[in-house]
Motif scaffolding. Structure first.
Motif, PDB file in Angstrom:
ATOM      1  N   LEU A 172      22.560  -0.038  -2.239  1.00  0.00           N
ATOM      2  CA  LEU A 172      21.599  -0.934  -1.595  1.00  0.00           C
ATOM      3  C   LEU A 172      21.504  -0.713  -0.091  1.00  0.00           C
ATOM      4  CD1 LEU A 172      22.411  -4.296  -3.438  1.00  0.00           C
ATOM      5  CD2 LEU A 172      20.759  -2.515  -4.068  1.00  0.00           C
ATOM      6  N   SER A 173      22.478   0.020   0.474  1.00  0.00           N
ATOM      7  CA  SER A 173      22.536   0.171   1.929  1.00  0.00           C
ATOM      8  C   SER A 173      21.881   1.446   2.434  1.00  0.00           C
ATOM      9  CB  SER A 173      23.995   0.151   2.398  1.00  0.00           C
ATOM     10  OG  SER A 173      24.679   1.326   1.971  1.00  0.00           O
ATOM     11  N   ILE A 174      21.530   2.367   1.525  1.00  0.00           N
ATOM     12  CA  ILE A 174      21.019   3.665   1.956  1.00  0.00           C
ATOM     13  C   ILE A 174      19.498   3.636   2.072  1.00  0.00           C
ATOM     14  CG2 ILE A 174      22.986   4.894   0.974  1.00  0.00           C
ATOM     15  CD1 ILE A 174      21.326   5.583  -1.422  1.00  0.00           C
ATOM     16  N   SER A 175      18.963   4.533   2.879  1.00  0.00           N
ATOM     17  CA  SER A 175      17.519   4.578   3.103  1.00  0.00           C
ATOM     18  C   SER A 175      16.780   5.206   1.928  1.00  0.00           C
ATOM     19  CB  SER A 175      17.206   5.357   4.388  1.00  0.00           C
ATOM     20  OG  SER A 175      17.686   4.671   5.518  1.00  0.00           O
ATOM     21  N   ALA A 176      17.407   6.163   1.260  1.00  0.00           N
ATOM     22  CA  ALA A 176      16.742   6.897   0.184  1.00  0.00           C
ATOM     23  C   ALA A 176      16.787   6.099  -1.107  1.00  0.00           C
ATOM     24  CB  ALA A 176      17.395   8.264  -0.007  1.00  0.00           C
ATOM     25  N   VAL A 177      15.796   5.227  -1.288  1.00  0.00           N
ATOM     26  CA  VAL A 177      15.679   4.432  -2.512  1.00  0.00           C
ATOM     27  C   VAL A 177      14.227   4.503  -2.980  1.00  0.00           C
ATOM     28  CG1 VAL A 177      17.580   2.854  -1.949  1.00  0.00           C
ATOM     29  CG2 VAL A 177      15.258   2.324  -1.159  1.00  0.00           C
ATOM     30  N   ASP A 178      13.974   4.065  -4.194  1.00  0.00           N
ATOM     31  CA  ASP A 178      12.616   4.171  -4.729  1.00  0.00           C
ATOM     32  C   ASP A 178      11.670   3.255  -3.955  1.00  0.00           C
ATOM     33  OD1 ASP A 178      11.757   1.620  -6.436  1.00  0.00           O
ATOM     34  OD2 ASP A 178      13.908   1.919  -6.706  1.00  0.00           O
ATOM     35  N   PRO A 179      10.378   3.594  -3.903  1.00  0.00           N
ATOM     36  CA  PRO A 179       9.427   2.874  -3.048  1.00  0.00           C
ATOM     37  C   PRO A 179       9.326   1.376  -3.332  1.00  0.00           C
ATOM     38  CG  PRO A 179       8.488   4.962  -3.750  1.00  0.00           C
ATOM     39  CD  PRO A 179       9.767   4.803  -4.504  1.00  0.00           C
ATOM     40  N   THR A 180       9.487   0.958  -4.602  1.00  0.00           N
ATOM     41  CA  THR A 180       9.387  -0.469  -4.919  1.00  0.00           C
ATOM     42  C   THR A 180      10.525  -1.251  -4.277  1.00  0.00           C
ATOM     43  OG1 THR A 180       8.269  -0.008  -7.015  1.00  0.00           O
ATOM     44  CG2 THR A 180       9.320  -2.169  -6.773  1.00  0.00           C
ATOM     45  N   PHE A 181      11.752  -0.776  -4.451  1.00  0.00           N
ATOM     46  CA  PHE A 181      12.887  -1.453  -3.846  1.00  0.00           C
ATOM     47  C   PHE A 181      12.823  -1.353  -2.321  1.00  0.00           C
ATOM     48  CE2 PHE A 181      17.257  -1.440  -2.186  1.00  0.00           C
ATOM     49  CZ  PHE A 181      17.652  -2.712  -2.579  1.00  0.00           C
ATOM     50  N   PHE A 194       0.833  -1.209   0.000  1.00  0.00           N
ATOM     51  CA  PHE A 194       0.000   0.000   0.000  1.00  0.00           C
ATOM     52  C   PHE A 194       0.864   1.254   0.000  1.00  0.00           C
ATOM     53  CE2 PHE A 194      -1.626   3.374   2.825  1.00  0.00           C
ATOM     54  CZ  PHE A 194      -2.656   3.847   2.027  1.00  0.00           C
ATOM     55  N   LEU A 195       1.872   1.283   0.857  1.00  0.00           N
ATOM     56  CA  LEU A 195       2.756   2.446   0.922  1.00  0.00           C
ATOM     57  C   LEU A 195       3.542   2.618  -0.381  1.00  0.00           C
ATOM     58  CD1 LEU A 195       4.021   2.022   4.594  1.00  0.00           C
ATOM     59  CD2 LEU A 195       2.330   3.666   3.746  1.00  0.00           C
ATOM     60  N   GLU A 196       3.937   1.514  -0.973  1.00  0.00           N
ATOM     61  CA  GLU A 196       4.613   1.577  -2.266  1.00  0.00           C
ATOM     62  C   GLU A 196       3.706   2.223  -3.322  1.00  0.00           C
ATOM     63  OE1 GLU A 196       5.909  -1.576  -5.751  1.00  0.00           O
ATOM     64  OE2 GLU A 196       5.963  -2.247  -3.652  1.00  0.00           O
ATOM     65  N   ALA A 197       2.433   1.846  -3.324  1.00  0.00           N
ATOM     66  CA  ALA A 197       1.484   2.414  -4.287  1.00  0.00           C
ATOM     67  C   ALA A 197       1.271   3.907  -4.064  1.00  0.00           C
ATOM     68  CB  ALA A 197       0.148   1.672  -4.200  1.00  0.00           C
ATOM     69  N   GLN A 198       1.484   4.362  -2.823  1.00  0.00           N
ATOM     70  CA  GLN A 198       1.338   5.789  -2.505  1.00  0.00           C
ATOM     71  C   GLN A 198       2.650   6.552  -2.693  1.00  0.00           C
ATOM     72  OE1 GLN A 198      -1.836   6.875  -1.828  1.00  0.00           O
ATOM     73  NE2 GLN A 198      -2.247   4.704  -2.284  1.00  0.00           N
ATOM     74  N   HIS A 199       3.683   5.878  -3.240  1.00  0.00           N
ATOM     75  CA  HIS A 199       5.009   6.470  -3.473  1.00  0.00           C
ATOM     76  C   HIS A 199       5.672   6.911  -2.174  1.00  0.00           C
ATOM     77  CE1 HIS A 199       3.874   6.356  -7.668  1.00  0.00           C
ATOM     78  NE2 HIS A 199       2.804   7.084  -7.417  1.00  0.00           N
ATOM     79  N   ILE A 200       5.448   6.114  -1.115  1.00  0.00           N
ATOM     80  CA  ILE A 200       6.006   6.411   0.206  1.00  0.00           C
ATOM     81  C   ILE A 200       7.210   5.513   0.459  1.00  0.00           C
ATOM     82  CG2 ILE A 200       5.556   6.425   2.695  1.00  0.00           C
ATOM     83  CD1 ILE A 200       4.033   8.578   1.175  1.00  0.00           C
ATOM     84  N   MET A 201       8.246   6.083   1.070  1.00  0.00           N
ATOM     85  CA  MET A 201       9.419   5.311   1.483  1.00  0.00           C
ATOM     86  C   MET A 201       9.915   5.861   2.811  1.00  0.00           C
ATOM     87  SD  MET A 201      11.566   7.958   0.699  1.00  0.00           S
ATOM     88  CE  MET A 201      13.195   7.261   0.805  1.00  0.00           C
ATOM     89  N   ASP A 202      10.977   5.314   3.303  1.00  0.00           N
ATOM     90  CA  ASP A 202      11.619   5.766   4.545  1.00  0.00           C
ATOM     91  C   ASP A 202      10.786   5.486   5.796  1.00  0.00           C
ATOM     92  OD1 ASP A 202      14.100   6.633   5.344  1.00  0.00           O
ATOM     93  OD2 ASP A 202      13.497   8.722   5.596  1.00  0.00           O
ATOM     94  N   TYR A 203       9.807   4.595   5.698  1.00  0.00           N
ATOM     95  CA  TYR A 203       9.028   4.215   6.879  1.00  0.00           C
ATOM     96  C   TYR A 203       9.793   3.170   7.679  1.00  0.00           C
ATOM     97  CZ  TYR A 203       7.592   0.894   3.225  1.00  0.00           C
ATOM     98  OH  TYR A 203       7.586  -0.002   2.180  1.00  0.00           O
TER      99      TYR A 203
END
Length: 367
Positions: free
Chosen positions: A338-347, A159-168
């Motif tokens: 791969l180790s950083i928090s700022a990545v696209d919502p799908t990954f 659900f969060l991925e569909a909302q373009h949300i990351m960093d949760y």
């Protein structure tokens, strides 16, 4: 929808008792407060976060109505105040995931990333929020509960991925019971109740819930699956003796080892006032915590603890916007991307779920 009484809500937030400010502000600069009754958490928001919440609100409303056991933060109110002296303040009122009479001994904020994911404090206490690299335990749940937990986390992260949300994050609170080496079986006594459900007692302390026809192997399995000093009891009538709490989950969990798949509550013997606490997804969940030995450590038996877990998904208002895309590009030049928090919502969603699966591994099958 959340079964919150409007009058009680207003008294908690606006009553005569002052709000309690938490000692450490968030990384974003947000300030956190707790209501005096511990039911609600208040967080100040940036204007950009308010816009994200308002944008996703219809879909959020649909999600929490569709999935009554969702682990995503419960939002109860979004407010803005402007004192006569000046600056506007925007804040959101959320449910406090650690509203419990049990003491939270350790709390973890888990994202699934590794860069910078350790606590800064040298001295660790109960108020310290630990991070991914600080977690040196794995938590073993009753198998059907693990399946339900991972399924719901998967649904919520999609659900969060569909909302373009990351960093949760997954916020995990741990209440430790008495330590024990679970592979060393201690003397036990077994009693059977009139309803065909038995209680396994270890040195006079209630240990688990068993059916009358369980074999010796099943008894040994349950010793390693259920916490010492806690008993799973079948759901009785709702006579007010069960403490529900403000966690707003949809239903109690069922135990696959209880006769007929009974809904169960968690009984805490030996307290001043014996109470039953509902076991729900992310709330009052008994588990076995096993310490992961370090590279230099060699242990015959893993250091293990009986624990009660509280958990939920927090910080769901960060979009993968241009600022985060630039952060990703910049940090990728310096560190493993791969180790950083700022990545696209799908990954982010995939990595998050894979990490949580490692935190809650399946129980090992012993021959």
């Amino acid at each position: 929808m959340f079964k919150i009484d409007a009058a009680d809500y207003m008294m908690s937030i606006c009553g005569n008792d002052a709000l309690r400010e938490l000692s450490s502000p968030g990384k974003s600069g947000s300030v956190f407060f707790l209501s005096q009754d511990d039911h609600f958490m208040i967080k100040t928001l940036r204007k950009s976060e308010v816009k994200v919440l308002l944008r996703m609100l219809p879909n959020y409303h649909h999600h929490v109505r569709s999935y009554e056991n969702t682990l995503i933060t419960k939002f109860f109110g979004l407010h803005r105040i402007k004192p006569s002296s000046g600056q506007k303040f925007r804040f959101v009122v959320m449910g406090n995931m650690f509203c419990t009479e049990l003491r939270i001994h350790r709390r973890f904020d888990l994202k699934g990333s590794s860069l910078g994911r350790s606590a800064d404090k040298v001295e660790i206490d109960e108020s310290t929020t630990l991070k991914d690299l600080d977690l040196n335990y794995r938590f073993y749940l009753e198998p059907s509960w693990r399946d339900a937990l991972l399924m719901q986390i998967g649904i919520d992260s999609k659900f969060l991925e569909a909302q373009h949300i990351m960093d949760y994050s997954l916020l995990l609170g741990v209440h430790y019971r008495a330590p024990q080496h679970l592979r060393s079986l201690m003397p036990y006594n077994r009693s059977v109740r009139a309803d065909g459900l038995g209680i396994l007692a270890e040195e006079g302390v209630t240990q688990g819930l068993l059916s009358e026809n369980d074999s010796q192997n099943s008894i040994e399995d349950d010793i390693s699956n259920y916490p010492e000093g806690l008993v799973l009891v079948p759901r009785g009538s709702d006579d007010g003796s069960v403490v529900v709490g403000p966690h707003i989950r949809g239903s109690r969990l069922r135990s696959s080892s209880a006769a007929g798949g009974e809904e169960v509550d968690l009984l805490l013997p030996g307290t001043a006032r014996i109470k039953e606490l509902q076991i729900q997804l992310g709330v009052n969940m008994p588990a076995r915590a096993e310490k992961i030995p370090g590279i230099q450590e060699v242990e015959k038996f893993p250091e293990a603890y009986d624990v009660v877990l509280y958990l939920g998904i927090i910080d769901i208002l960060q979009e993968y916007n241009m600022s985060k895309k630039i952060e990703h590009a910049y940090k990728s030049l310096q560190f493993d991307s791969l180790s950083i928090s700022a990545v696209d919502p799908t990954f982010y969603s995939q990595r998050f779920l894979e990490f949580i699966q490692k935190v809650f591994p399946p129980n090992a099958v012993t021959g």
